[in-house]
Design a protein around this motif. Structure first.
Motif, PDB file in Angstrom:
ATOM      1  N   LEU A  18       1.280  -1.338   0.210  1.00 37.67           N
ATOM      2  CA  LEU A  18       0.254  -0.060  -0.036  1.00 37.67           C
ATOM      3  C   LEU A  18       0.933   1.436  -0.113  1.00 37.67           C
ATOM      4  N   LEU A  19       0.234   1.823  -0.248  1.00 39.25           N
ATOM      5  CA  LEU A  19       1.215   3.422  -0.861  1.00 39.25           C
ATOM      6  C   LEU A  19       0.781   4.187  -0.968  1.00 39.25           C
ATOM      7  N   ASP A  20       1.525   5.927  -0.297  1.00 36.79           N
ATOM      8  CA  ASP A  20       1.222   7.086  -0.619  1.00 36.79           C
ATOM      9  C   ASP A  20       1.278   7.896  -2.122  1.00 36.79           C
ATOM     10  N   LYS A  37      -5.969   8.134   0.067  1.00 35.41           N
ATOM     11  CA  LYS A  37      -5.685   8.262   1.071  1.00 35.41           C
ATOM     12  C   LYS A  37      -5.065   6.748   1.735  1.00 35.41           C
ATOM     13  N   LYS A  38      -3.818   5.838   1.912  1.00 34.82           N
ATOM     14  CA  LYS A  38      -3.800   4.543   1.648  1.00 34.82           C
ATOM     15  C   LYS A  38      -4.382   3.620   2.705  1.00 34.82           C
ATOM     16  N   GLU A  39      -5.094   4.659   3.863  1.00 35.60           N
ATOM     17  CA  GLU A  39      -5.948   3.737   4.487  1.00 35.60           C
ATOM     18  C   GLU A  39      -7.266   3.346   4.371  1.00 35.60           C
ATOM     19  N   GLY A  89      -5.658   2.743  -0.590  1.00 39.36           N
ATOM     20  CA  GLY A  89      -4.795   1.310  -0.762  1.00 39.36           C
ATOM     21  C   GLY A  89      -4.456   1.261  -2.492  1.00 39.36           C
ATOM     22  N   ASP A 129      -5.561  -0.556  -6.516  1.00 37.14           N
ATOM     23  CA  ASP A 129      -5.857  -1.044  -5.043  1.00 37.14           C
ATOM     24  C   ASP A 129      -5.358  -1.686  -5.133  1.00 37.14           C
ATOM     25  N   HIS A 130      -5.688  -2.383  -3.444  1.00 36.92           N
ATOM     26  CA  HIS A 130      -5.215  -3.305  -2.824  1.00 36.92           C
ATOM     27  C   HIS A 130      -6.686  -4.340  -3.381  1.00 36.92           C
ATOM     28  N   HIS A 176       9.832  10.176   3.054  1.00 40.40           N
ATOM     29  CA  HIS A 176       9.105   7.992   2.244  1.00 40.40           C
ATOM     30  C   HIS A 176      10.040   7.604   1.955  1.00 40.40           C
ATOM     31  N   ALA A 202       4.586   7.175  -5.311  1.00 40.95           N
ATOM     32  CA  ALA A 202       4.612   6.710  -4.150  1.00 40.95           C
ATOM     33  C   ALA A 202       5.058   6.445  -3.654  1.00 40.95           C
ATOM     34  N   VAL A 239       6.762   4.583   0.675  1.00 41.07           N
ATOM     35  CA  VAL A 239       6.092   4.074   2.423  1.00 41.07           C
ATOM     36  C   VAL A 239       6.452   4.840   3.122  1.00 41.07           C
TER      37      VAL A 239
END
Length: 491
Positions: free
Chosen positions: A56-58, A91-93, A96, A111-112, A452, A467, A469
Motif C-alpha cells: 500500500l502506497l502514499d 489515502k492509503k488507509e 490503498g 488499489d489492493h 518516504h 508513490a 512508504v
C-alpha cells in the motif's frame, strides 16, 4: 499460470475440431490470424507474467493540472502544484493504491482490492468511465483555448473514480497509458484497452471499426502477454515466447515496420514484426526499445535528436526504420529503458543511469560544460542540439527506477529519493518556482516526501506522480546524511 494452460488447451481443441468438422476454406478464413501463434508455439517460453503488486502506497502529485491531471478535485487552486503533494483523495488507509501509470494527461491507479481508478482529461475516453453526467462542468477540449483560466476543473475528471466494466475475477498485473488510450494486463496474459489512437492528421481510431472506445474491451487474438509499453500514440506488447507486438500510430516507424497509407487501419491491431528473443520492451513518445535475452538493446522510430541512441542522420524527421542495436549500451547490462518526446533514459542492473537525446530544454541532465564534446551534434549556429550517444549520469547515486516525461525526467535512488531535471515551466520537476530549466539531476526535497521511501514514479506531459512508504524517523535521518554526503562529494 492456470489461465495460460487453459488458453493453450482451448487452442489445441479448436484446431482438432477445425480439422475434423470444417471445410478447408472455412478453416483458413477462421484461423488465419493464428498462423503466427501456431509457429510461435514451437518456441520455448522465456518470459513470465508478473504478479500483482501488494504494498500500500502514499501517492504524491505535482506539476500543471489544468487538464485535471493531478486528481486533487475540481478546485481551481489545484491547477498548479509546485512540489509533491500527498493526494488526500487516495489515502492509503481508505483506498490503498498499489500501482499506477501515467499517460500524457491522465493517470491510472490500481488499489489492493484489484480495482482500477482513473483521473485526468477524458476527451478520448481514456478514463474508462462516464464523465458527462448532469452537474459535471464541461472541460474545454485539449486543443481549444479558454478565457476562463481561473475557473474550477471538471469535477468528474479531476476526482479519482473507478473505471467501469473491467473483469473482477482475475488480477491486474500491469497498467499502461498513452496520451489517448489506456490498457491493463491481466494475470491470464489478456489485455483490455479503451480510448483511441491519434496521428498527425487527428484521430486514427481504436480499431478499424471504432473511433473512440469509451469502455474497456478485450483485445482479441492477443494472448500470453507479459508486458506492455506505451508511447504517445502506440503500444508495444511482449509475450511469454519473447516475441514483440506493436500497434497504434506508426508514422514515425515506431511500430518497427513501414505503414502504408492504404493499409494504415491494419496498424490498429497488435502485430509482430520479426523481433524475438526479447525480455523487455520500452518506449518513448515516438520511438521504441527492446532488450534481448543476450543483453542487446535495440531501438527504432523517430531519431531527429538521437533519442534512439544511434548516431546517424540526426536531423529533422530522421527515423530508425527497423530495430537496430544501440552499440554504446552493449555490455552495460541494461534492465530498463524509456523515453520522452526527444530524449531517453536507460537503467543498468547496478543502478547506473545513461541518458541521450535532445539538449536545449536540459532533458538529458548533463551540464553544457560537462558534455562529451566529440559526441554532441550542433546546429548551423554552433549551438548544441543533441547528444545521440548514451552517456552515464555521474551526478546521480545508484538508482532503482527512472521515468521520462515529454521534456523532463525523474530518477529514484536505491534509497528511495527522487531527483529531477529538464524543462521547468510546468512545475513537473517538483522543485518549486524556477527561473530556468534544470540542467542536472536535483534532489526533490520537500516536507511531504522527505520521510518516504519513494518506490515508483511516472511522468506525463506537464506533471509527475510518485508513490512510496513512510520511513521511521531514524531511517529518514540516516538516509538524509548519506545523500548529503554524496551531494557534497560532487562540489
Amino acid at each position: 499460470m492456470v489461465g495460460l494452460k487453459r488458453s493453450a488447451e482451448n487452442h489445441s481443441n479448436g484446431k482438432k475440431r477445425a480439422l475434423s468438422e470444417e471445410p478447408i476454406h472455412a478453416k483458413r478464413a477462421k484461423n488465419s490470424p493464428s498462423f503466427q501463434s501456431i509457429r510461435a508455439s514451437k518456441l520455448k517460453s522465456i518470459n513470465s507474467i508478473p504478479s500483482q503488486k501488494t504494498d500500500l502506497l502514499d501517492v504524491f502529485v505535482w506539476g500543471s493540472g489544468s487538464m485535471c491531471e493531478l486528481g486533487l478535485g475540481p478546485a481551481a487552486s489545484t491547477k498548479e502544484v509546485k512540489r509533491p503533494r500527498l493526494n488526500p483523495l487516495l489515502k492509503k488507509e481508505e483506498v490503498g493504491i498499489v500501482d499506477f501509470t501515467v499517460g500524457g494527461m491522465h493517470v491510472l491507479a490500481l488499489d489492493h482490492k484489484n480495482q482500477l481508478w482513473s483521473w485526468g482529461t477524458n476527451d478520448s475516453g481514456v478514463l474508462g468511465r462516464d464523465t458527462s453526467k448532469a452537474g459535471a462542468e464541461q472541460l474545454r477540449d485539449a486543443d481549444a483555448e479558454s478565457d476562463d483560466e481561473d475557473g474550477d476543473l471538471n469535477a468528474l475528471e479531476s476526482t479519482p473514480a473507478l473505471v467501469e466494466g473491467l473483469p473482477s475475477d482475475k488480477k491486474i498485473v500491469q497498467l499502461a497509458a498513452t496520451d489517448n488510450l489506456s490498457a491493463v494486463l491481466y494475470e491470464t496474459g489478456e489485455v483490455y484497452a479503451w480510448g483511441t489512437f491519434r496521428c498527425n492528421e487527428g484521430i486514427l481510431g481504436f480499431n478499424k471499426d471504432i473511433k473512440i472506445q469509451k469502455t474497456p474491451v478485450k483485445i482479441p487474438n492477443f494472448e500470453n502477454i507479459v508486458q506492455l509499453a506505451a508511447g504517445k500514440d502506440h503500444l508495444l506488447g511482449l509475450d511469454i515466447k519473447g516475441i514483440v507486438y506493436a500497434w497504434g500510430n506508426g508514422q514515425q516507424f515506431q511500430l518497427g515496420r513501414k505503414i502504408l497509407e492504404r493499409t494504415r487501419m491494419t496498424s490498429l491491431e497488435p502485430r509482430s514484426f520479426g523481433l524475438k528473443n526479447v525480455k523487455f520492451v520500452g518506449s518513448g513518445e515516438f520511438h521504441s526499445f527492446a532488450i534481448t535475452v543476450d543483453g542487446k538493446v535495440l531501438s527504432w522510430g523517430l531519431n531527429q535528436y538521437g533519442q534512439c541512441g544511434i548516431k546517424v542522420d540526426i536531423e529533422d524527421g530522421a527515423v530508425v526504420s527497423k530495430p537496430t542495436e544501440i552499440e554504446d549500451l552493449t555490455g552495460k547490462d541494461i534492465i530498463y529503458i524509456t523515453g520522452g518526446e526527444h530524449h531517453s533514459l536507460a537503467l543498468s542492473s547496478s543502478g547506473e543511469v545513461f541518458t541521450f537525446g535532445r539538449f536545449d530544454m536540459k532533458e538529458i541532465g548533463i551540464e553544457k560544460e560537462k558534455l562529451p564534446k566529440d559526441d554532441v551534434i550542433v546546429d548551423g549556429h554552433g549551438n548544441i542540439r543533441s547528444l545521440p550517444v548514451p552517456t552515464k549520469l555521474t551526478t546521480l547515486p545508484k538508482c532503482k527506477a527512472v521515468a521520462a516525461g515529454s521534456h523532463h525526467s525523474v530518477a529514484l535512488t536505491q534509497d528511495g529519493i527522487a531527483f529531477s531535471w529538464g524543462f521547468a515551466d510546468t512545475y513537473a520537476l517538483g522543485l518549486g518556482n524556477l527561473d530556468e530549466d534544470v540542467s542536472k539531476p536535483t534532489r526533490i526535497n520537500n516536507t511531504a516526501t522527505r520521510d518516504h521511501d519513494i518506490v515508483q514514479v511516472g511522468c506525463g506531459g506537464q506533471f509527475s506522480v510518485s508513490a512510496g512508504v513512510k520511513l521511521t524517523e531514524e531511517q529518514a535521518e540516516e538516509r538524509t546524511e548519506k545523500i548529503e554526503d554524496f551531494e557534497e562529494s560532487l562540489e
